[in-house]
Write a protein that holds these residues in place. Structure first.
Motif, PDB file in Angstrom:
ATOM      1  N   VAL A  53      15.842 -56.317  30.023  1.00  0.00           N
ATOM      2  CA  VAL A  53      14.674 -56.388  29.136  1.00  0.00           C
ATOM      3  C   VAL A  53      15.060 -57.195  27.896  1.00  0.00           C
ATOM      4  CG1 VAL A  53      13.653 -54.208  29.922  1.00  0.00           C
ATOM      5  CG2 VAL A  53      15.283 -54.204  28.015  1.00  0.00           C
ATOM      6  N   GLU A  84       7.015 -63.309  28.318  1.00  0.00           N
ATOM      7  CA  GLU A  84       7.417 -62.500  29.474  1.00  0.00           C
ATOM      8  C   GLU A  84       7.441 -63.353  30.744  1.00  0.00           C
ATOM      9  OE1 GLU A  84       5.614 -58.418  31.204  1.00  0.00           O
ATOM     10  OE2 GLU A  84       6.527 -58.331  29.199  1.00  0.00           O
ATOM     11  N   LYS A  89      11.269 -61.443  32.168  1.00  0.00           N
ATOM     12  CA  LYS A  89      11.655 -60.049  31.949  1.00  0.00           C
ATOM     13  C   LYS A  89      10.674 -59.383  30.991  1.00  0.00           C
ATOM     14  CE  LYS A  89      15.555 -60.223  34.304  1.00  0.00           C
ATOM     15  NZ  LYS A  89      15.799 -59.416  35.510  1.00  0.00           N
ATOM     16  N   PRO A  90      10.553 -58.050  31.049  1.00  0.00           N
ATOM     17  CA  PRO A  90       9.730 -57.347  30.055  1.00  0.00           C
ATOM     18  C   PRO A  90      10.256 -57.616  28.649  1.00  0.00           C
ATOM     19  CG  PRO A  90      10.325 -55.871  31.868  1.00  0.00           C
ATOM     20  CD  PRO A  90      11.131 -57.120  32.044  1.00  0.00           C
ATOM     21  N   ARG A  92       9.626 -56.906  24.256  1.00  0.00           N
ATOM     22  CA  ARG A  92       8.978 -56.253  23.129  1.00  0.00           C
ATOM     23  C   ARG A  92       9.193 -57.135  21.901  1.00  0.00           C
ATOM     24  NH1 ARG A  92      10.264 -49.795  24.380  1.00  0.00           N
ATOM     25  NH2 ARG A  92       8.839 -49.730  26.176  1.00  0.00           N
TER      26      ARG A  92
END
Length: 229
Positions: A53, A84, A89-90, A92
């Motif tokens: 991530v 993303e 990948k994820p 934040r």
């Protein structure tokens, strides 16, 4: 299994990529950097390094994990860019000052101020992370506070006078926001050898810890531990 977290700290002068606490890469940024160029450089530098991530700190307002406005000190095209999809990948995304603030936090009510190209700011209490835009507050001569406390302010005022302006503004902001203590981060914070009580130096590497904390879960609810407001 523990997540492997890639942390990207985007600034007005550099992009720092943290693979681990002791493994950091640095790329040049600047007023012409676009998101596509940054992603291409990151992929080239990582050269197949695996991760699960991504956490990214970005120098502009971020709402609900999405970049809300184009940055002041980079190129164009960031608001609608799909990181993303591009990185696979994820991810934040939070304001860059918020990520460094989260890594600097050690309890109570903390105000973080990032003295870099501009002025980053975040207030944290309990599990709440509130990114701020204090750099846009009005200041004398019809300017904003970022014009005095950012990189251009130090160049115009000279280091000695700039330091006095910073400490004066920090004292006022701490009082106004009822902060128990203030952490100064960003590249220009290291200009200070001594600081008054209640004000302390952070470190840019705290952005890595902040990026890790973005993926922490509350052990009871299994929801994100930190609420980015």
């Amino acid at each position: 299994m523990k997540k492997r977290i890639l942390v990207i700290d985007v600034g007005g002068s550099n992009v720092k990529i943290f693979i681990s606490r002791g493994n950091r890469l640095k790329l040049k940024s600047g007023p012409n950097l676009t998101p596509a160029e940054m992603v291409a450089q990151i992929k080239q530098e990582l050269n197949g390094t695996s991760y699960d991530v991504i956490s990214m700190g970005f120098p502009a307002p971020v709402r609900d994990g999405r970049i809300a406005f184009e940055p002041k000190h980079l190129g164009k095209g960031w608001v609608r860019f799909n990181f993303e999809k591009a990185l696979g990948k994820p991810i934040r995304i939070v304001n860059d000052a918020a990520m460094q603030a989260l890594g600097s936090y050690r309890g109570r009510r903390m105000l973080f101020l990032g003295l870099g190209t501009g002025l980053g700011s975040t207030l944290i209490w309990q599990n709440n992370v509130l990114p701020l835009e204090l750099g846009d507050l009005p200041y004398p001569r019809e300017q904003i506070i970022e014009d005095f406390l950012g990189k251009s302010g130090m160049k115009e005022l000279g280091e000695k006078k700039w330091k006095r302006q910073v400490l004066r503004a920090v004292a006022q902001l701490r009082k106004a926001l009822l902060a128990d203590y203030v952490v100064l981060g960003g590249g220009n914070a290291k200009k200070f050898d001594e600081l008054p009580d209640g004000i302390e130096l952070g470190h840019n590497r705290n952005a890595f810890l902040g990026g890790l904390r973005l993926w922490q879960l509350d052990p009871q609810t299994r929801r994100p531990k930190w609420q980015v407001l």
